[in-house]
Design a protein around this motif. Structure first.
Motif, PDB file in Angstrom:
ATOM      1  N   GLU A   6      -8.160   4.947   6.603  1.00 49.81           N
ATOM      2  CA  GLU A   6      -7.658   6.238   7.105  1.00 49.81           C
ATOM      3  C   GLU A   6      -7.791   6.315   8.614  1.00 49.81           C
ATOM      4  O   GLU A   6      -8.706   5.742   9.218  1.00 49.81           O
ATOM      5  CB  GLU A   6      -8.440   7.386   6.448  1.00 49.81           C
ATOM      6  N   ASP A  30      -9.592   1.450  -5.917  1.00 48.98           N
ATOM      7  CA  ASP A  30      -8.621   1.004  -4.926  1.00 48.98           C
ATOM      8  C   ASP A  30      -9.278   0.988  -3.544  1.00 48.98           C
ATOM      9  O   ASP A  30     -10.287   1.641  -3.303  1.00 48.98           O
ATOM     10  CB  ASP A  30      -7.404   1.927  -4.916  1.00 48.98           C
ATOM     11  N   SER A  31      -8.672   0.254  -2.667  1.00 51.36           N
ATOM     12  CA  SER A  31      -9.181   0.168  -1.303  1.00 51.36           C
ATOM     13  C   SER A  31      -8.345   1.071  -0.403  1.00 51.36           C
ATOM     14  O   SER A  31      -7.111   1.075  -0.482  1.00 51.36           O
ATOM     15  CB  SER A  31      -9.117  -1.278  -0.809  1.00 51.36           C
ATOM     16  N   THR A  32      -9.027   1.868   0.436  1.00 56.99           N
ATOM     17  CA  THR A  32      -8.315   2.806   1.319  1.00 56.99           C
ATOM     18  C   THR A  32      -8.774   2.640   2.756  1.00 56.99           C
ATOM     19  O   THR A  32      -9.903   2.215   3.023  1.00 56.99           O
ATOM     20  CB  THR A  32      -8.554   4.264   0.893  1.00 56.99           C
ATOM     21  N   PRO A  83       0.841  -1.208   0.000  1.00 52.51           N
ATOM     22  CA  PRO A  83       0.000   0.000   0.000  1.00 52.51           C
ATOM     23  C   PRO A  83       0.875   1.258   0.000  1.00 52.51           C
ATOM     24  O   PRO A  83       2.047   1.229   0.364  1.00 52.51           O
ATOM     25  CB  PRO A  83      -0.802  -0.121   1.292  1.00 52.51           C
ATOM     26  N   THR A 122      -3.473   8.131   5.471  1.00 55.09           N
ATOM     27  CA  THR A 122      -4.315   7.294   4.611  1.00 55.09           C
ATOM     28  C   THR A 122      -3.451   6.262   3.890  1.00 55.09           C
ATOM     29  O   THR A 122      -2.412   6.611   3.313  1.00 55.09           O
ATOM     30  CB  THR A 122      -5.057   8.150   3.569  1.00 55.09           C
ATOM     31  N   THR A 170      -3.518   3.417   0.877  1.00 52.41           N
ATOM     32  CA  THR A 170      -4.253   3.024  -0.334  1.00 52.41           C
ATOM     33  C   THR A 170      -3.694   1.709  -0.860  1.00 52.41           C
ATOM     34  O   THR A 170      -2.493   1.603  -1.157  1.00 52.41           O
ATOM     35  CB  THR A 170      -4.139   4.111  -1.415  1.00 52.41           C
ATOM     36  N   TYR A 171      -4.585   0.704  -0.973  1.00 49.81           N
ATOM     37  CA  TYR A 171      -4.191  -0.626  -1.451  1.00 49.81           C
ATOM     38  C   TYR A 171      -4.589  -0.768  -2.918  1.00 49.81           C
ATOM     39  O   TYR A 171      -5.763  -0.615  -3.259  1.00 49.81           O
ATOM     40  CB  TYR A 171      -4.870  -1.721  -0.622  1.00 49.81           C
TER      41      TYR A 171
END
Length: 313
Positions: free
Chosen positions: A130, A126-128, A69, A116, A118-119
């Motif tokens: 936080e 994308d998957s995030t 990430p 944050t 982010t993947y």
């Protein structure tokens, strides 16, 4: 991937003429696409003193080291310095670690600093994940200033309120002191200064704000009394009027005296001798014996426009 969630099992095969298969009980494996929560440290950062160096770190799990990430920060201080790297943890798993340092400023007080992760995915989205923390900075008074109500130009007899404003933490129990340029003693204490304007109220005012970490003086602000100029103008007009009246009175008095003198001259010059006009020079008294007039030597028999004086030798 989410579609990999299912029941899994394995079987055992034997290499015998009557080959048999032995199946074990199935195992359910659920694949989740939700990343692990971020770790933001220190988690107990409550208050920091102004000008102190602050260290923050944010880490995110990296289940796929080939696609780790990315970590980003938001609402960070201007002086922030950030470094990010992939690290291996003691349990041989990996994570992305981001470290930020900055010097605390009063402008960063109550900032919500966010980290944050982010993947990347093989999809369009994308998957995030936080996490956020609020920064608390302790500092002495800053941006101290004065406001005037109703305005900076006020007429005599009007009530005016000066307010001292300042940023500080802590802001409770702040001490405010009022001063006027040219006066050694304090005018008053408190956030506001209220008074009725008189002719001598005009001038430059300033205040000081103080808390447990320090104090600050405001910029001076000028209070203009609008009635002062009108008062001076009225005073000058009255003074000028009285002077004019005095000059007139003196002139009239001198005129009367001059008129009286003229009347006397008229009476003297109105003397006629035998119908002839006698001038002022002829009425003057002789200055010495040689200038004496002998009446017997003057001929009055014939009227003349001007008398003749004969001097004796």
């Amino acid at each position: 991937m989410n579609n990999h969630s299912d029941n899994y099992y394995f079987r055992v095969e034997t290499n015998t003429p009557d080959q048999k298969y032995t199946y074990q009980n199935p195992i359910n494996i659920s694949v989740s696409d939700s990343p692990q929560p971020l770790i933001l440290k220190p988690t107990d950062l409550k208050e920091v003193m102004e000008e102190i160096t602050v260290n923050l770190s944010c880490s995110a799990e990296a289940p796929c080291p080939k696609q780790p990430p990315t970590i980003s920060w938001s609402n960070i201080p201007q002086s922030a310095n950030i470094t990010t790297q992939l690290q291996e943890k003691p349990d041989k798993t990996q994570s992305v670690f981001s470290h930020m340092t900055f010097k605390a400023s009063y402008m960063d007080h109550r900032k919500n600093i966010s980290c944050t992760a982010t993947y990347p995915r093989n999809t369009s989205n994308d998957s995030t994940v936080e996490t956020t923390m609020m920064l608390q900075v302790l500092f002495s008074p800053k941006e101290t200033c004065i406001t005037i109500d109703p305005s900076a130009s006020i007429s005599v007899g009007t009530n005016v309120t000066l307010t001292c404003k300042s940023k500080a933490n802590p802001s409770k129990n702040m001490n405010y002191t009022w001063y006027k340029r040219g006066q050694e003693n304090q005018l008053d204490f408190g956030e506001q200064l209220t008074f009725t304007v008189h002719r001598k109220s005009g001038g430059w005012y300033f205040c000081t704000a103080k808390n447990e970490h320090g104090n600050q003086k405001s910029e001076e602000i000028q209070l203009i009394v609008a009635g002062v100029s009108a008062f001076l103008l009225t005073f000058l007009l009255i003074t000028l009027f009285l002077r004019v009246q005095r000059v007139k009175a003196i002139t009239i008095k001198e005129t009367d005296v001059s008129d009286q003198g003229q009347e006397k001259q008229v009476q003297i010059s109105s003397i006629y001798t035998n119908g002839a006009f006698v001038s002022d020079e002829e009425l003057e008294m002789p200055k010495d014996e040689n200038d004496k007039v002998h009446s017997g030597e003057i001929d009055f028999s014939t009227p003349q426009t001007k008398s003749t004086t004969v001097k004796s030798s």
